[in-house]
Design a protein around this motif. Structure first.
Motif, PDB file in Angstrom:
ATOM      1  N   PRO A  24     -62.147  -0.708  -2.927  1.00 43.64           N
ATOM      2  CA  PRO A  24     -62.484  -1.981  -2.036  1.00 43.64           C
ATOM      3  C   PRO A  24     -62.901  -1.740  -0.804  1.00 43.64           C
ATOM      4  O   PRO A  24     -63.837  -2.190  -0.189  1.00 43.64           O
ATOM      5  N   ALA A  25     -62.274  -0.819  -0.075  1.00 43.90           N
ATOM      6  CA  ALA A  25     -62.580  -0.504   1.447  1.00 43.90           C
ATOM      7  C   ALA A  25     -63.959   0.370   1.375  1.00 43.90           C
ATOM      8  O   ALA A  25     -64.665   0.045   2.221  1.00 43.90           O
ATOM      9  N   LEU A  47     -66.866  -2.150   0.603  1.00 39.89           N
ATOM     10  CA  LEU A  47     -66.859  -3.277   1.697  1.00 39.89           C
ATOM     11  C   LEU A  47     -67.632  -2.420   2.841  1.00 39.89           C
ATOM     12  O   LEU A  47     -68.408  -3.199   3.510  1.00 39.89           O
ATOM     13  N   ILE A 107     -59.893  -2.052   4.707  1.00 44.46           N
ATOM     14  CA  ILE A 107     -60.580  -3.121   3.994  1.00 44.46           C
ATOM     15  C   ILE A 107     -60.597  -4.208   5.277  1.00 44.46           C
ATOM     16  O   ILE A 107     -61.774  -4.733   5.238  1.00 44.46           O
ATOM     17  N   ILE A 115     -64.651  -8.246  -2.395  1.00 45.01           N
ATOM     18  CA  ILE A 115     -63.304  -7.238  -2.271  1.00 45.01           C
ATOM     19  C   ILE A 115     -62.723  -7.351  -3.728  1.00 45.01           C
ATOM     20  O   ILE A 115     -62.170  -6.295  -4.157  1.00 45.01           O
TER      21      ILE A 115
END
Lengths: 539, 318, 455
Positions: free
Chosen positions: B144-145, B148, B306, C209
């Motif tokens: 996710p980091a 994003l 994140i 996310i």
């Protein structure tokens, strides 16, 4: 000795040692409990010796150290022999009350074949599975040249943790780094350590048996090599035991030189351990800097004693090296430079939150565990136990220097007591304590050098030993208390029995308790912060 | 047609350059580390010597392992080398941009990781499992980091086509608007991700000898000889790609916008090399000055990454 | 669906499971699509809430599904949880489509719908493959518990190869079909900046996310499922005695596996199926009509569209592979290296056994620790001592570790229970770590920023 009265056959006092011979071995647990409960003393060694030729029995000595102001050791002595042919001699076990005794009892079972009745842990300790059953190497009838046949197919029974998803991580005896051998068996659930068992004694080399074949001065060299980085402390303990038997007085200058060297040994080892902790948290910069300091100290060692590990310092009745003005100036000079640099590095390390975070609350050893297992040295002090052989049983020139400044004034003492209660026994505590000790040691060296006596370095008296004379020798190495029990032979120039109990032997069991609240990747930090020696443990 | 061929040739040359010089970059980082620790350190060419030595060594494979273990180094090297094709290095574009974008690059890294994690499990040793389970945690949170960060980058610079975003980045610098707040936050996040993906401190200690603390090294503990050489090489390629991407996305100074002349091309190449060297020295320096974090504090660091790129997103929208 | 699916799948026989995931779940999706587009007919910004609801439900379902799949020991339940995850992804795409349509972004809407439908098509392929694979395992080993499996790659080579294809595909790795639809979904998410509503933009970035986290954990999950079942040593006699699955089972799996590969390399096949079924107008954006054309997302005019071309990627990987093999052969020419097969490194202690390899529970423990508030794992360690409470002489140790399905408890059980748990959580917030506080502050800050912009 009150209610123990009729159960004690005889009592013998030798300087600060009291030996009480029990009438019957069945009184051992009672006598030991009495010493712990009533006299606030703690078990610090269990010595067995095969005295069948002289007194017809195995003799076991449960050595207690009286805690508090008095400098006294009490040894509960009992005899045991084979009751019938082919049956092993036995003594009642004391593990129920003294958990730390389990390792001594297992060791004695391996080496002498004396069974501790009621000890639930009957697994071998020193001798591994391939050793032939029924061969007891420390018995007098075992010849040192015997070739022991190799048994195969036996396996050491580790505790098997039940439950789905549990797996075992076997680590060692061969490790990826250049370290000594030891096997660790983790039972884990993911990263959580459920249980840890250690299997040591891979470097067992029969030191105690070997000593029995040696002359006294040869055994001195052996004692220096029990664990290379504790050479001064171990040889000091050995020399002091012999000097106590012979009632020799050692010249003051020699005593001071002994202390200077002992403190130098502490400094370079603590520096090494601190560097190791820094490596294990992955902070290589700190360890590089600290290792430079360690190297400086070791080079200093080499200049003043001719050996980087300070071999050859101690002699029976004095020391083997003298420190002239030039060497003294060098010591002062080097330690000062080291201290300045050290303080800079440490304050840098303390500001690294990533370092401090790794150490805080890692490898906690509670005060209760430390007490129950009889831990010694930095590990015990970090857990809040106030033990230091240099102060509790002053030896060499320690009575003339202030070992720590905490006990100087009542106010200091009070503050220190409060501080002790606050100690958590985590890796950070041990780290800080070592830092403190390095600084203290440098201060002590300064004190010792500033009023160094002008005197001989070796006693001129001849050593007057009596056959089968025995005594305890002890010293505080950088790992903690080391206790040597020496019994000379009939010819007064050899050893009948040399029992070595190093700090590592008592501190190793601590690691199994220390990791229980930790995760697997923090184990190396726990291990390093305890600073345990394999060689000094395995003998 | 000939123009396309030239572009393809340049693209292949870029890729070969990054693959060939990746070990050198590793050597330089090690050298910087050694010097900052007051050590002399091995030659910067040492990684090449290691690779050559390993290629010529016999191999030992575990009797418990299956074909996965043998195939993993090949898959890893092929996937990483293919990923290198999509990354603009000296020029602001890669001629293979139409065939894949930054997400393909991530997918290829994922493929390499998938196989190496399986290889860790394949040898039936606890260490491999330890490494795999830790990598599972770290990679799940890196995803996710990274995504994003890409989100921010593609919002700010337009699209996920590496060529166009790098070109846009270069263009923006020329017009003097590099300091877009959203990109700054993305930069922080990408830096953390870069450390995590290339297995550097505080995530993993590439120099450790402690089996119990390893992440990546634990998974590849059983490899030797040729297979180990391929794994080490892929690791250095991956690291070089990440460094190159970081440099080209966030500090595009000096990058030529096209292949118009020899001098602009030369400036572009020289400035790229200078920037990558500086960045790798910075990474090595940080590595010297930080301890490895506690395993279960790493999620905090990744959550920080994140959050940082999320702030970048907000800055873009608000 | 979250409630019944993990229970229904393990109960059903494996071929039924395959059918269930391929068809039955898709029927529900079909129903949803029809309701959404035919009856609701979103065309004004007012109907965006419905899309947002679908996005929220989809991303939550995806994340929750994969989180439970990651820690599951039962192979079929794990696959069932993974179905929840994938349906979440499908619904997410659907929601995006609704949002785009609400703002009259027609090309994006059909692109997102394409992503969603491609994923359901692909899911049918790889999930059927995986369920059939799990079925073969259960057929040969008589156990669904992964704690009992292991080492099957050597016993069931074909099954393992096909299962690996499925695992790679479902993890969204190139060059298989899962990657294509995940790429499409990601592009749809990235295109959300074209929606002229800040609140929606930000909500969708939060959803991304969740989506990326889902993808990351899904990869870890399938590393675990494949690695534990097929690799290393057998953990029980059941796994040790396993043999290759019967030909009929292999054939079924091979068909599904072939679909994963074909739809991976040539996504235009799948796309043309979908566009004809849904009447998606492909002319609005670049959509491949021939095998080698690239896929790309519709973008604003000045921006070069991001694109992928799976066949080109395949060719590139192939040529790189050839180059690598050639180079390694060249570099090692003239040297003779031997490959020795020897036991795994045991640190010199010897006797490595199946207890010393990682278990599924241990493998997922770091993830379980990170998301512990969702799993509410409780581990009880029961130690028996020789002497009462003297903790130094352990007779036996047994560990029992359980994790509860929080959502089953919190969402579906009586409200009171949920309320109590909620207040418990609030209480925990106040005594939490500094990190947790930082997180709360962060969230509060973000909300404030959003509010400030909107008012």
């Amino acid at each position: 000795m009150g209610r123990m009265g009729e159960k004690v056959k005889s009592c013998l006092v030798n300087s600060n040692e009291v030996h009480m011979l029990l009438a019957d071995k069945s009184n051992i647990p009672e006598a030991c409990s009495y010493l712990q409960d009533e006299l606030a003393s703690k078990l610090c060694s269990l010595i067995s010796s095969d005295e069948r030729q002289t007194s017809g029995a195995f003799v076991l000595r449960y050595v207690f150290e009286v805690h508090g102001k008095e400098d006294v050791f009490i040894a509960v002595t009992a005899r045991t022999k084979e009751s019938a042919e082919n049956q092993l001699p036995s003594v009642p076990s004391i593990v129920k009350k003294f958990p730390l005794a389990v390792f001594y009892e297992r060791e004695i079972r391996d080496m002498f074949g004396i069974i501790a009745d009621g000890n639930p842990d009957a697994r071998p300790l020193v001798l591994h599975e391939h050793w032939s059953a029924g061969v007891y190497p420390l018995r007098k009838d075992f010849d040192i040249k015997t070739k022991v046949s190799r048994d195969t197919g036996k396996e050491y029974p580790f505790i098997k943790v039940e439950g789905e998803g549990i797996c075992e991580i076997p680590v060692g005896p061969v490790h990826a780094g250049i370290i000594e051998p030891g096997h660790f068996r983790f039972s884990v659930l993911g990263e959580n350590i459920i249980n840890l068992e250690t299997r040591l004694f891979y470097t067992h080399k029969g030191v105690e048996k070997l000593a029995e074949t040696m002359k006294l001065d040869q055994a001195l060299l052996l004692s220096e090599r029990i664990s290379g980085d504790e050479s001064v402390a171990n040889s000091l303990a050995y020399c002091q035991a012999l000097e106590k038997i012979a009632h020799t007085s050692v010249p003051k200058r020699a005593l001071q030189i002994r202390c200077i060297c002992a403190e130098m040994e502490r400094i370079y080892n603590h520096l090494g351990t601190l560097a190791g902790i820094s490596t294990d948290v992955g902070f290589s910069y700190g360890s590089a800097r600290l290792n430079i300091l360690k190297e400086r100290m070791m080079q200093l060692n080499s200049v003043i004693s001719g050996s980087r590990l300070l071999f050859g310092v101690n002699r029976i009745g004095g020391v083997g090296i003298d420190l002239d003005a030039e060497k003294l100036a060098m010591i002062i000079n080097t330690t000062q430079i080291v201290q300045e640099d050290f303080e800079k590095i440490i304050s840098m390390l303390r500001t690294k939150s990533s370092v401090v975070d790794r150490l805080r609350n890692t490898g906690i050893i509670s005060k209760k565990v430390a007490y129950d297992l009889g831990l010694v040295g930095v590990v015990a002090r970090a857990a809040g136990l106030d033990v230091d052989t240099r102060r509790d049983h002053p030896y060499a020139a320690y009575p003339t220097v202030s070992v720590d400044t905490h006990h100087d004034t009542p106010q200091n003492l009070m503050e220190y007591k409060v501080n002790l209660e606050k100690r958590k026994g985590d890796a950070l505590g041990r780290f800080e304590l070592r830092v403190e000790e390095v600084i203290d040691s440098i201060r002590m060296i300064d004190e010792l050098i500033s009023d160094l006596y002008d005197d001989n370095i070796l006693t001129t008296d001849t050593l007057r030993l009596e056959p089968y004379g025995y005594a305890l020798g002890y010293a505080e190495s950088h790992r903690g208390q080391t206790i040597h029990w020496v019994m000379v032979g009939q010819d007064c120039d050899s050893l009948f029995r040399y029992k070595i109990r190093t700090a590592s032997f008592v501190n190793w069991p601590g690691i199994e308790q220390a990791v229980l609240s930790d995760i697997v990747p923090d184990f190396p930090i726990v291990n390093k912060s305890l600073d345990l020696s394999y060689s000094g443990n395995d003998l | 047609m000939s123009e396309t061929l030239t572009l393809v040739a340049i693209g292949i040359f870029q890729t070969i350059a990054i693959i060939a010089f990746a070990p050198l970059l590793m050597g330089i980082m090690r050298k910087v580390k050694a010097r900052t620790q007051k050590r002399l350190g091995a030659s910067v060419l040492q990684p090449y010597y290691d690779l050559l030595k390993l290629l010529k060594k016999d191999e030992v494979v575990s009797d418990q392992s299956s074909w996965i273990f043998r195939a993993a180094p090949w898959v890893m090297l092929v996937a990483t080398a293919t990923a290198a094709l999509f990354v603009p290095i000296f020029l602001p574009f890669s001629p293979f941009g139409t065939a894949g974008d930054i997400l393909v690059m991530l997918g290829l890294f994922g493929l390499a990781r998938f196989f190496i994690m399986l290889a860790g499990l394949d040898v039936a040793s606890a260490f491999g499992g330890l490494g795999t389970s830790r990598e599972m945690m770290i990679s799940a949170l890196v995803e996710p980091a990274l995504f994003l960060t890409i989100f921010v980058v593609s919002l700010t610079l337009g699209g996920t086509n590496l060529s166009s975003i790098v070109a846009a980045s270069a263009g923006q610098f020329v017009s003097g608007v590099l300091i877009v707040p959203s990109m700054l936050f993305a930069l922080i996040a990408f830096f953390v991700v870069m450390l995590a993906e290339s297995g550097r401190i505080p995530f993993d200690n590439p120099a450790t000898h402690l089996e119990l603390t390893m992440v990546h090294e634990a998974m590849v503990l059983e490899y030797s000889g040729k297979s180990l050489a391929m794994i080490q090489w892929s690791q250095s390629i991956k690291q070089a790609i990440l460094l190159a991407l970081f440099v080209n996305l966030f500090i595009p100074a000096g990058m030529a916008s096209s292949i118009v002349g020899i001098d602009t091309a030369a400036t572009s190449v020289v400035s790229f090399i200078a920037k990558v060297l500086l960045l790798s020295m910075l990474v090595a320096f940080i590595e010297t000055r930080t301890a490895k974090w506690r395993l279960f504090r790493l999620p905090d660091l990744l959550a920080m990454a994140i959050a940082s790129s999320m702030i970048g997103v907000l800055f873009f929208y608000l | 669906m979250h409630l019944w699916l993990p229970k229904a799948h393990p109960a059903a026989p494996s071929n039924m499971s395959a059918l269930m995931s391929a068809v039955m779940i898709k029927i529900a999706i079909y129903g949803l699509v029809r309701t959404t587009f035919d009856f609701a007919g979103p065309s004004s910004p007012d109907s965006a809430w419905w899309g947002l609801l679908l996005i929220a439900a989809g991303s939550a379902s995806a994340l929750i599904g994969v989180l439970y799949a990651a820690i599951e020991k039962d192979i079929k339940r794990a696959l069932a949880f993974s179905s929840i995850e994938n349906i979440g992804i499908i619904i997410l795409g659907l929601g995006l489509s609704v949002v785009f349509l609400s703002y009259n972004l027609k090309s994006l809407a059909s692109f997102a719908l394409l992503a969603s439908m491609m994923h359901s098509l692909n899911h049918a392929a790889f999930k059927s493959l995986l369920f059939m694979g799990a079925g073969s395992i259960i057929f040969r080993t008589h156990t669904k518990n992964m704690e009992q499996l292991g080492g099957l790659a050597k016993k069931m080579p074909l099954t393992s190869l096909l299962f690996l294809v499925g695992a790679l595909a479902i993890s969204g790795l190139p060059p298989l079909n899962g990657f294509v639809s995940e790429w499409l979904t990601m592009q749809a998410l990235l295109s959300s900046y074209q929606v002229p509503n800040t609140l929606l933009q930000i909500s969708i970035s939060f959803a991304s996310i969740a989506f990326a986290l889902t993808a990351g954990i899904a990869l870890a999950t399938f590393v675990k499922i494949f690695g534990i079942s097929f690799l290393s040593r057998p953990r029980s006699v059941h796994a040790e005695r396993a043999t290759e699955a019967p030909k009929s089972m292999i054939a079924g799996m091979a068909v599904a596996g072939g679909m994963c590969i074909i739809f991976g390399f040539t996504p235009f096949l799948g796309i043309s199926v979908i566009s004809s079924a849904f009447g998606v107008d492909g002319s609005q954006f670049i959509m491949p009509t021939s095998p080698f054309q690239s896929l790309s997302a519709p973008q604003d005019a000045p921006v070069t569209p991001a694109s992928i071309s799976m066949p080109a990627l395949g060719v590139m990987m192939g040529s790189v592979a050839a180059a690598v093999i050639g180079f390694i052969a060249f570099a090692t020419r003239g040297t003779k290296t031997v490959r020795r097969v020897y036991s795994t490194w045991d640190c010199g202690f010897g006797n490595l056994n199946e207890r010393m390899e990682y278990t599924p529970t241990s493998l997922s423990q770091p993830i379980r620790t990170v998301f512990k508030s969702l799993y509410r794992t409780s581990t009880s360690i029961d130690k028996q001592y020789f002497f009462g409470s003297n903790a130094y002489f352990k007779k036996s140790i047994s560990v029992n570790s359980t994790s509860k399905d929080v959502f089953e408890d919190l969402l579906y059980q009586p409200l009171t229970g949920a309320a109590i748990a909620f207040f418990d959580r609030v209480r925990k917030m106040q005594t939490g770590k500094v990190n947790a506080y930082l997180l709360y502050i962060m969230i509060a800050l973000l909300l404030l920023l959003v509010l400030a912009r909107l008012i």
